[in-house]
Motif scaffolding. Sequence first.
Motif, mmCIF file in Angstrom:
data_model
loop_
_atom_site.group_PDB
_atom_site.id
_atom_site.type_symbol
_atom_site.label_atom_id
_atom_site.label_comp_id
_atom_site.label_asym_id
_atom_site.label_seq_id
_atom_site.Cartn_x
_atom_site.Cartn_y
_atom_site.Cartn_z
ATOM 1 N N LYS A 68 0.811 -1.219 0.000
ATOM 2 C CA LYS A 68 0.000 0.000 0.000
ATOM 3 C C LYS A 68 0.844 1.270 0.000
ATOM 4 O O LYS A 68 0.368 2.347 -0.333
ATOM 5 N N GLY A 69 2.123 1.155 0.423
ATOM 6 C CA GLY A 69 2.964 2.329 0.562
ATOM 7 C C GLY A 69 3.564 2.786 -0.753
ATOM 8 O O GLY A 69 3.455 2.133 -1.795
ATOM 9 N N ALA A 70 4.209 3.941 -0.707
ATOM 10 C CA ALA A 70 4.857 4.500 -1.890
ATOM 11 C C ALA A 70 6.008 3.607 -2.338
ATOM 12 O O ALA A 70 6.669 2.981 -1.519
ATOM 13 N N PRO A 71 6.266 3.541 -3.645
ATOM 14 C CA PRO A 71 7.448 2.797 -4.106
ATOM 15 C C PRO A 71 8.715 3.474 -3.607
ATOM 16 O O PRO A 71 8.758 4.693 -3.417
ATOM 17 N N ILE A 72 9.751 2.672 -3.371
ATOM 18 C CA ILE A 72 11.004 3.176 -2.809
ATOM 19 C C ILE A 72 12.179 2.668 -3.640
ATOM 20 O O ILE A 72 12.234 1.493 -4.000
ATOM 21 N N ILE A 73 13.115 3.579 -3.935
ATOM 22 C CA ILE A 73 14.363 3.208 -4.608
ATOM 23 C C ILE A 73 15.489 3.389 -3.613
ATOM 24 O O ILE A 73 15.673 4.466 -3.047
ATOM 25 N N LEU A 74 16.260 2.319 -3.379
ATOM 26 C CA LEU A 74 17.350 2.316 -2.406
ATOM 27 C C LEU A 74 18.682 2.370 -3.141
ATOM 28 O O LEU A 74 18.996 1.479 -3.936
ATOM 29 N N VAL A 75 19.453 3.425 -2.881
ATOM 30 C CA VAL A 75 20.694 3.674 -3.620
ATOM 31 C C VAL A 75 21.892 3.572 -2.673
ATOM 32 O O VAL A 75 22.030 4.395 -1.764
ATOM 33 N N PRO A 76 22.772 2.590 -2.849
ATOM 34 C CA PRO A 76 23.949 2.475 -1.982
ATOM 35 C C PRO A 76 25.014 3.484 -2.362
ATOM 36 O O PRO A 76 24.862 4.242 -3.324
ATOM 37 N N GLY A 77 26.110 3.471 -1.615
ATOM 38 C CA GLY A 77 27.163 4.444 -1.837
ATOM 39 C C GLY A 77 28.409 3.842 -2.453
ATOM 40 O O GLY A 77 28.394 2.769 -3.048
ATOM 41 N N LEU A 78 29.514 4.542 -2.273
ATOM 42 C CA LEU A 78 30.778 4.214 -2.917
ATOM 43 C C LEU A 78 31.255 2.810 -2.568
ATOM 44 O O LEU A 78 31.357 2.456 -1.397
#
Length: 324
Positions: A68-78
Motif C-alpha cells: 500500500k505504501g509509496a514505491p522506494i528506490i534504495l541507492v547504496p554508496g561508494l
Amino acid sequence: MPLTHLLKTTLSTIAFATALSSICDESVYAANIQTSATTSAQSAHIPMREEFQVGSLYVEKYANPNAKGAPIILVPGLSSGSYVWDETVKQLREGHELYVLTLAGFNGKPAINGAKLPKAKESLIDLIQSRHIDRPVLVGHSLGSAMSIWLAETHSNLIRGVFAVDGLPVFPGTQNLTPEQRKTMAEASRQQMANADAQTYATQQLRYMQATGVVNPQLAEQIAARSAKSDPVATADYMAELLMMDTRPDLPKIQVPVTVVSPYHAPDFARANMSEESKTQYYMGLVQGIPKLKLVSISDARHFVMLDQPKKFHDALMTFLQEL
C-alpha cells in the motif's frame, strides 16, 4: 593554496570528511532474501524478486501485490552493493514496492567508461520513467545520498521525497575550496586510489571500515571484504567526481521533503571537541536552502548508520515515510 600543499592534504581532507561520517561505502547483513520469487511454492505475501539492468544501474525489484505504501528506490554508496540495504528490505518489502540498486563497477558489477555519476543519475531517471514508477521515494546512502539530492534538484516532479543518509550536496571539508582547488584534489585522489593493486585496495577498505565505517570490529571486516570486490579504478572515478561536485546553489529548487541523517559516534569527535549538536549544525549548514528540510542525528553510529543502529535508523525512515 599551493598545489603541493593541496596534494599533501588530499588524504587528510578526505579523512576529515569521512570522520564526519561522510561518503565512502559498503555494507553487511549478508542477503537472506530469496533469490527467486516466481516459484509456485512461494507464499502469496512474500514479494516477488526480479533482476534487470537500466543503463549503469543493476536493479533488484521486490513487488508485493498487497503493498500500500509509496514505491522506494534504495541507492547504496561508494564501492557498496545492494546488500547494504538487506535489513531495510526486510523492514519495507511487505508494504512497499522496492527497487534496490548497485552501481556499475561496484560489488563485482562491470565498470563503464566515461563519467560515472552523470550516467548513474541519467539511468536513475530512466528507471523511474521506463518502468513507470509512480513518484518513488529515494533512500540514498553516502554517494547515493548525494546523487539523490542532485536528482531532486532537477527532477522533483518524478519523486515524492529524499531520505539522505550521511551524504551531502558537497563533500564535507571541501565546501570552501575554489573550483581549481577542488579539481586538483579530485585528480590527486583519483590517481592514488586507481593505482592501488587488489591487496592494497582491500587493505584500504578494511582500514576505512574500522576507522569510519562501523563501530563493531567484526562487522567492519565483513563489510570491507565485500567492498573489496568493487573495481578500484571505477571507485577512484566515482570518488573524484564526488569531490568535484557542489550542487548547493540548486538546493532551493528541490520541491519535495528531504530528511538528512547525520550519524554521530562520540569517540570519533572527542579530539576535535565536536559535540553531536555541533556536528548537526555543521551538516545543516551544508544543506541550507532546501525548502522542506529535516535533519535527524543518530548517536552511537558511524557512516553505515543503518547497520550500527538499525532500529533507530528504521524508526527515522518510517517516520519520514509516514509524514510524506
